[in-house]
Design an enzyme around this catalytic site. Structure first.
Site, PDB file in Angstrom:
ATOM      1  N   SER A   1      37.380  50.702  49.085  1.00 62.76           N
ATOM      2  CA  SER A   1      36.559  49.954  48.133  1.00 62.76           C
ATOM      3  C   SER A   1      37.397  49.032  47.261  1.00 62.76           C
ATOM      4  CB  SER A   1      35.781  50.920  47.239  1.00 62.76           C
ATOM      5  OG  SER A   1      36.634  51.524  46.291  1.00 62.76           O
TER       6      SER A   1
ATOM      7  N   GLU B   1      42.759  46.151  52.304  1.00 66.10           N
ATOM      8  CA  GLU B   1      41.610  45.716  53.088  1.00 66.10           C
ATOM      9  C   GLU B   1      40.372  46.265  52.388  1.00 66.10           C
ATOM     10  OE1 GLU B   1      41.643  43.619  55.413  1.00 66.10           O
ATOM     11  OE2 GLU B   1      43.766  43.549  55.950  1.00 66.10           O
TER      12      GLU B   1
ATOM     13  N   CYS C   1      33.094  47.180  57.447  1.00 67.18           N
ATOM     14  CA  CYS C   1      33.498  46.182  56.444  1.00 67.18           C
ATOM     15  C   CYS C   1      32.943  44.795  56.757  1.00 67.18           C
ATOM     16  CB  CYS C   1      35.018  46.122  56.351  1.00 67.18           C
ATOM     17  SG  CYS C   1      35.771  47.639  55.737  1.00 67.18           S
TER      18      CYS C   1
ATOM     19  N   GLU D   1      28.102  44.529  48.404  1.00 64.25           N
ATOM     20  CA  GLU D   1      28.263  45.121  49.732  1.00 64.25           C
ATOM     21  C   GLU D   1      27.336  46.323  49.866  1.00 64.25           C
ATOM     22  OE1 GLU D   1      31.906  46.395  52.670  1.00 64.25           O
ATOM     23  OE2 GLU D   1      32.088  46.917  50.554  1.00 64.25           O
TER      24      GLU D   1
END
Length: 475
Positions: A229, A248, A282, A376
């Site tokens: 996260s 990432e 992702c 997200e």
């Protein structure tokens, strides 16, 4: 019931504490998992540091051969490993096999890269007055790498840490996600069988909140690589100091569909990108911007294709979408969808909940301020939005503070190149969904989506130091 241990210095060690690992799909207890403390992590890091003193001197050939053996072992055990994914992550078995295929490729790319880590000669005589010097560069392994990995691709995203690190002679302390420790633990057996020296891989399972300070701040740690996260990534970045770090982080990936693109050839691909592994990817397709002239037909076909998906047991080969990783995540999405509906969103299909599942959900009539659009979701939900001009669509994509992958479908070359230049993302996929990734391409976002790059070659650059050497040929 399986009881796991910590993997420290090539031995299984009992932890003082354990936690129960439950199936996301059924809720049954799968294992009692060792819960490391900070002292365990310190011992793992110190052991990895000692192992590095020898491992860094191994040859590229030896490291490559070890990684090729990992590939061979994983090929033979692929179905067994996919079943581990189905049980601990609720990843449908077909998707699990696909992840294993990619994982095997990642280790194979790493084996090949072990023999290709090169420097360059520097023309010293390009500087005035220099006639008697040779200059060259070489890449040097860093030492101990702390790797913190997520639940959604627990084999392949671990491979993106371990493969490049071992290819160049680093050692690794791995802290897998609390929900998916079994896929990491089995890799200890596989690397041991493949001939990795003891101490080069350490595996500490447990709470990231408890262990991250030691994993990041220990003086022997020279590199931190984290996938997870944005909130956690920012905290790690603040703590890491001058150590190298790769982050990432999140995304809310978008694709633009121009009127020149054939809808019937796009829809099934877009549906797979939106709902694969229940959207817990992702680069899962979260936002679709469709030109007004084809919007109604696109929505009709997309909804029809979505309704074909089957929600069920991850071990059933007919299952397309299974449970979300935790009931709390289902509850979060119930709240977000309810809020969007109050704000005017329309559910075209889906939004059917159980305690552990959310049916694939298509939402229209959304605005950029809704959480399901601007944040997200990490869930099986996609929003479809109409636009009038390509410039407007690009602006809508770029409104997000996230920018990992983006895509555009168009048969007009100039529009494709315009979008490639203007979209704010780490990668732009022309005539494909942003969920596309192969494991040797550079992968990493801009804005709040990350810092640094993965992809085997690019990860190796992040996991080595560049050393320059010059020789004066005359005294």
């Amino acid at each position: 019931m399986q009881e796991t241990k910590l993997w420290i210095n090539g031995q299984w060690e009992q932890a003082q504490r354990t936690y129960e690992l439950t199936s996301p799909y059924s809720g049954e207890v799968l294992a009692k998992v060792a819960k490391a403390n900070s002292q365990d992590v310190e011992r793992a890091i110190e052991g990895a540091h000692q192992a590095f003193q020898t491992f860094k001197k191994t040859t590229a050939y030896e490291r490559a051969e070890m990684l090729y053996k990992v590939v061979d072992i994983m090929r033979k055990r692929k179905q067994e490993l996919a079943e581990i994914l189905a049980k601990e992550a609720a990843k449908p078995i077909s998707a699990g096999v696909a992840e294993l295929d990619r994982t095997i490729a990642t280790y194979q790319f790493s084996a090949e890269a072990a023999k290709q880590s090169t420097g360059e000669t520097v023309p010293m005589d390009a500087a005035p007055g220099i006639t008697d010097r040779i200059g060259y560069t070489k890449r040097i392994p860093l030492g101990v790498v702390s790797a913190i990995t997520p639940f959604n691709f627990p084999f392949n995203l671990v491979a993106h840490k371990l493969g490049p690190a071992f290819a160049v002679g680093n050692t690794v302390v791995l802290k897998p996600a609390t929900q998916t420790p079994l896929s990491a633990i089995v890799m200890a057996e596989i690397f041991k069988e493949a001939g990795l020296p003891d101490g080069c891989l350490q595996i500490v399972t447990g709470s990231g909140g408890e262990l991250s300070d030691t994993l990041v701040a220990h003086p022997h740690v020279k590199k931190v690589t984290f996938t997870g996260s944005g909130a956690v990534g920012l905290k790690l970045k603040e703590k890491v100091g001058l150590r190298k770090i790769t982050l990432e982080l999140g995304s809310n990936a978008a694709v633009i569909v121009e009127p020149s693109a054939p809808i019937e050839k796009i829809v099934s691909r877009a549906v797979s990108g939106a709902f694969g592994f229940a959207g817990q990817v992702c680069i899962s397709l979260q936002r679709i911007y469709v030109h007004a002239s084809i919007y109604d037909e696109f929505v009709r076909q997309f909804v029809m294709e979505t309704k074909k998906l089957r929600v069920g047991d991850p071990l059933d080969t007919n299952t397309d979408v299974s449970a979300m990783i935790h009931p709390n995540e289902v509850g979060r999405m119930q709240a977000w969808i309810a809020e969007a509906k109050i704000q005017g969103a329309v559910i075209a299909t889906g939004a059917e909940f159980t305690e552990r599942t959310l049916s694939p959900t298509v939402v229209t009539n959304v605005t950029a301020q809704m959480k399901i659009v601007c944040e997200e979701t990490f869930a099986p939900i996609v929003s479809i939005v109409s636009y009038e001009t390509l410039a407007e669509a690009i602006a809508l994509v770029n409104e997000s503070e996230l920018g990992l992958n983006a895509g555009i479908y168009t048969n007009v070359l100039t529009d494709a190149m315009y979008a490639a230049d203007e979209l704010e993302a780490g990668a732009v996929m022309i005539n494909d969904i942003p969920t596309f990734r192969v494991d040797h391409m550079p992968y990493g976002g801009v804005k709040m989506s990350g810092y640094g790059k993965e992809g085997v070659k690019y990860a190796i650059e992040e996991m080595t130091n560049l050393k320059f050497i010059t020789i004066k040929t005359t005294f």
